[in-house]
Design a protein around this motif. Structure first.
Motif: not given
Length: 213
Positions: A117-139
């Motif tokens: 029989d045939s079989a089907v591959l379903s690919v789900l998008p990778q869920i990456v949590q929203l996050c901050i990688v560079d914070q604002p700096l004091n000036i």
């Protein structure tokens, strides 16, 4: 026991005996038709994960040869190079493989073949949590100079919305009008802005949000 030859000797009470003709047993091998006992199953996998299709057959004349195929059109199938085992492994599935349909053709030593029989591959998008990688700096800036605060995010569902805020009290923050980019620019700082405290709220397309330092 093929070729087993037997006869029987019969003796009466007077001791007279006769011996029967001989008879031969011919044993034919049991012919079991090649068939599939475990069909490939549909698979759902997240982008980057491994996907393994498998098949199992019995009967026929071993060993078997295997050839996995992918569907390339209506009733059209194409051999997958190197996919010649009872399992077909995709080490890292990609979004463009979503909907991939496969099957396996198994052939025994006598040339008999069966198709799974045939079989089907379903690919789900990778869920990456929203996050901050560079914070604002004091000036620190001299009166009249430019000051630029910036923030960088990762993950989430893009594009993201930005809203810079300024602190107006203890745990009180107010949106800065027009400050809706990943940078907040003050072209000419003034003495009365000394101590200005800002932060940025970032929201993705799914409504998830994070707040910077």
């Amino acid at each position: 026991q093929n070729g087993l030859t037997v006869r029987c000797v019969i003796t009466d009470q007077l001791g007279n005996s006769v011996t029967s003709d001989s008879a031969v047993l011919s044993v034919l091998p049991q012919i079991v038709q090649l068939c599939i006992v475990d069909q490939p199953l549909n698979i759902s996998a997240t982008e980057g994960e491994e996907a393994v299709f498998s098949v199992a057959a019995v009967g026929g004349e071993k060993p078997y040869s295997y050839q996995w195929q992918c569907k390339t059109g209506i009733d059209q199938w194409t051999d997958i190079p190197g996919a010649d085992k009872d399992t077909y492994c995709i080490e890292s599935v990609q979004l463009e493989q979503n909907g991939l349909t496969v099957r396996c053709v198994i052939t025994d030593q006598l040339g008999n073949s069966v198709t799974s029989d045939s079989a089907v591959l379903s690919v789900l998008p990778q869920i990456v949590q929203l996050c901050i990688v560079d914070q604002p700096l004091n000036i620190s800036a001299t009166e009249g100079e430019e000051a630029v605060f910036s923030v960088t995010v990762g993950g989430g569902e893009k594009p993201c919305r930005y809203q810079w805020q300024r602190k107006t009290g203890i745990d009180q923050w107010t949106d800065i009008p027009g400050a809706d980019q990943d940078t907040y620019r003050i072209e000419s700082v003034q003495l009365e802005q000394n101590g200005l405290t800002v932060r940025c709220v970032i929201t993705d397309q799914l409504g998830n949000s994070v707040t910077s330092d």
